[in-house]
Design a protein around this motif. Sequence first.
Motif, short mmCIF file in Angstrom:
data_model
loop_
_atom_site.label_atom_id
_atom_site.label_comp_id
_atom_site.label_asym_id
_atom_site.label_seq_id
_atom_site.Cartn_x
_atom_site.Cartn_y
_atom_site.Cartn_z
N LYS A 127 -4.10 4.02 -19.76
CA LYS A 127 -4.86 4.76 -18.56
C LYS A 127 -5.42 5.96 -18.99
N SER A 128 -6.21 6.33 -18.02
CA SER A 128 -6.91 7.81 -18.15
C SER A 128 -7.05 8.27 -16.87
N ILE A 129 -7.18 9.70 -16.71
CA ILE A 129 -7.87 10.21 -15.35
C ILE A 129 -8.76 11.53 -15.72
N GLN A 130 -9.50 11.71 -14.70
CA GLN A 130 -10.61 12.61 -14.77
C GLN A 130 -10.08 13.58 -13.87
N VAL A 131 -10.15 15.00 -14.39
CA VAL A 131 -9.76 16.01 -13.53
C VAL A 131 -10.82 17.06 -13.45
N ASP A 132 -11.17 17.17 -12.22
CA ASP A 132 -12.51 18.16 -11.64
C ASP A 132 -12.40 19.50 -12.18
N LYS A 133 -13.36 20.37 -11.70
CA LYS A 133 -13.42 21.83 -11.97
C LYS A 133 -12.26 22.29 -11.32
N HIS A 186 0.89 -1.26 -0.26
CA HIS A 186 0.13 0.09 0.12
C HIS A 186 0.87 1.46 0.05
N ASP A 187 1.94 1.21 0.96
CA ASP A 187 2.80 2.40 0.82
C ASP A 187 3.55 2.41 -0.42
N LYS A 188 3.87 1.53 -1.03
CA LYS A 188 4.80 1.55 -2.30
C LYS A 188 4.17 2.03 -3.41
N ASN A 189 2.49 1.79 -3.51
CA ASN A 189 1.82 2.50 -4.51
C ASN A 189 1.53 3.87 -4.33
N LEU A 190 1.71 4.47 -5.59
CA LEU A 190 1.28 6.00 -5.42
C LEU A 190 0.01 6.04 -5.68
N GLN A 191 -0.90 6.31 -4.69
CA GLN A 191 -2.47 6.63 -4.82
C GLN A 191 -2.94 7.59 -3.93
N LYS A 192 -3.28 8.92 -4.68
CA LYS A 192 -3.26 10.09 -4.06
C LYS A 192 -4.32 11.09 -4.93
N ARG A 193 -5.06 11.81 -4.16
CA ARG A 193 -5.95 12.96 -5.02
C ARG A 193 -4.76 14.08 -4.96
N LEU A 194 -4.55 14.53 -6.31
CA LEU A 194 -3.68 15.64 -6.15
C LEU A 194 -3.94 16.59 -7.12
N GLN A 195 -3.52 17.77 -6.94
CA GLN A 195 -3.65 19.11 -7.95
C GLN A 195 -2.74 18.99 -9.08
N THR A 196 -3.58 18.70 -10.36
CA THR A 196 -2.81 18.64 -11.31
C THR A 196 -2.43 19.89 -12.28
N GLY A 197 -3.24 21.01 -11.91
CA GLY A 197 -2.95 22.21 -12.56
C GLY A 197 -3.90 22.05 -13.76
N LEU A 198 -4.15 21.27 -14.42
CA LEU A 198 -4.71 20.78 -15.66
C LEU A 198 -6.27 21.52 -15.42
N PRO A 199 -6.89 21.80 -16.73
CA PRO A 199 -8.25 22.19 -16.99
C PRO A 199 -9.06 20.99 -16.75
N PRO A 200 -10.30 21.05 -16.41
CA PRO A 200 -11.29 19.71 -16.32
C PRO A 200 -11.39 19.09 -17.47
N GLY A 201 -11.56 17.80 -17.28
CA GLY A 201 -11.73 16.92 -18.36
C GLY A 201 -10.93 15.58 -18.32
N ILE A 202 -11.02 14.67 -19.26
CA ILE A 202 -10.50 13.26 -19.09
C ILE A 202 -9.22 13.54 -19.99
N TYR A 203 -8.09 12.77 -19.37
CA TYR A 203 -6.82 13.01 -20.15
C TYR A 203 -6.41 11.45 -20.08
N CYS A 204 -5.85 11.18 -21.22
CA CYS A 204 -4.82 9.97 -21.40
C CYS A 204 -3.50 10.31 -20.74
N ASP A 205 -3.12 9.07 -20.25
CA ASP A 205 -1.70 8.82 -19.74
C ASP A 205 -0.91 8.79 -20.85
#
Length: 497
Positions: free
Chosen positions: A466-472, A433-452
């Motif tokens: 993979k992809s992520i969703q960035v909120d408003k 669990h410690d070894k995985n990076l799993q965290k809600r982070l500030q990405t600086g990106l505008p809202p939307g769905i982004y591809c890794d």
Amino acid sequence: FSNPHFIGNRSVITHLMEWKYDDIGDECERFLGPYGYGGVQVSPVNEHAIMDGRPWYERYQPVSYDIHTRSGDEQQFRRMVQRCNKAGVRIYVDIVLNHMTGGQSGLGTNGHHYDGVAMQYPGVPFGPNDFHGHETCPTNDLEIHNYSNRIEARNCRLVGLRDLKQQSEYVKQKQVDFLNHLIDIGVAGFRSDASTHQWPDDLRSIYSRLHNLNNEFFTENSHPFIYHETIYYGGNGINSNEYTSLGRIIEFRFYKEITNVFRNNNQLRWLRNFGTEWGLVPSGDALVMIDSHDLRVGHTGQLGFNINCFEARLLKAATAFMLAWNYGIPRVMSSYFWDQIIRDGKDVNDWVGPPTDQHGNILSVHPNPDMTCNHEWICEHRWREIYNMVKFKLIAGQEPVNNWWDNGDNQIAFSRGNRAFIAINLQKNGNDHDKNLQKRLQTGLPPGIYCDIISGNLINNRCMGKSIQVDKNGLSDIYVGHDEFDAFVAYHIDARV
Ligand code: LM2
Ligand code: CA
């Protein structure tokens, strides 16, 4: 001399070691141009010694300044320069001005005879008076023994290589003519080999006689870009800052510190202020790398410490940091396979040359549909993780590093303004669990769905990886499992669904 003359906001050089000019021309048109690379460093182009077994390092033993090697002749070189410039990709030539060959004799790649014992190089011509001898070099055997001694390092022989007397007007003029010839053909600049072994004032005087870059490809009054190989790790060696007024220097402390961190000898979290605060030269004076033609085989560094293509996961992560961080001009090494056999801390095959046919001709590169290369060509510059980070850098532009986050150890993340975001996980201690990076982070990106862009491309408006969703508010759930194929994820505004 420190402006690379990239086209648009391109910003990365790749070294296509030992490639043939026709292949480089093809690569500029079909890949480097379209994928946003800014330039290519080509292996030394001038006539050099032909040595038994055709080691790669024979190209560092000049015999004349004729453009003729196994990579091609002058006509092929010219064609490549034209094609690459037209494709938006600059050409930088590796120039070996410090010396000629070692103490053997034989033939050069353009048919000139040479005699390293008598110091005769009729192809230039250079004779014994054009070399440093006992009047200028203080050691008995004319070899460099103490690399920190300025006079010895500049006026004696580097591993037996006949050391040119660049103080001589005649020698200077021959070298100036060679460089001007390359400039007139349309190159954008040079990598200066063994710079620490040449007097800064001699280089300055040579550079002062160089033509402006060719107007067909460059704006008026452009000077060649010159980056110097100054192997300086601090301490009492010859300081690379003796060369920063001449152009850029290859900042060896960059690769050394990054390698140290990525090998978990130092925590990633400290990278937060990586750059001048670590003692590196200012960003505008530096060219940086993770791997090089020397480092990969343990030359100019310590074998096993450097990171090369045999440790692909680490190489990709370290290269990603180099391309995401806003420091210096990055150079990506593109190598070929050799059979690495390490004995007593040395790679016994550190000399192995490029892939050839049975007549010794270098084999052509014909990429496969999946983007990989054929024969032994490794083509790191074509790895998705690497070419997509080249794009990342292009999109990040001059945006500052923002939104730095770390877990206090070996997990980091940061954005480049509001345009791009990367997270790297090299956590080794702790439970899964410690070894995985799993965290809600500030990405600086505008809202939307982004591809890794590391695990897959954006194709037909779908993420192949993979992809992520960035909120408003710019927040997103970031995940990099410790056992994933790649140790990092990266997002930018050009890969938004
Ligand atoms: C550089 N840095 O300062 C290049 O990046 C490096 O690749 C060059 O060394 C070096 N300068 C000189 O241009 C390579 C290679 C050496 C090789 C030299 C000359 O790393 O191993 O030296 O090129 O080909 C070889 C032999 C050496 C021998 C020497 C002269 O390995 O044992 O010394 O030739 O015959 C007696
Ligand atoms: Ca010298």
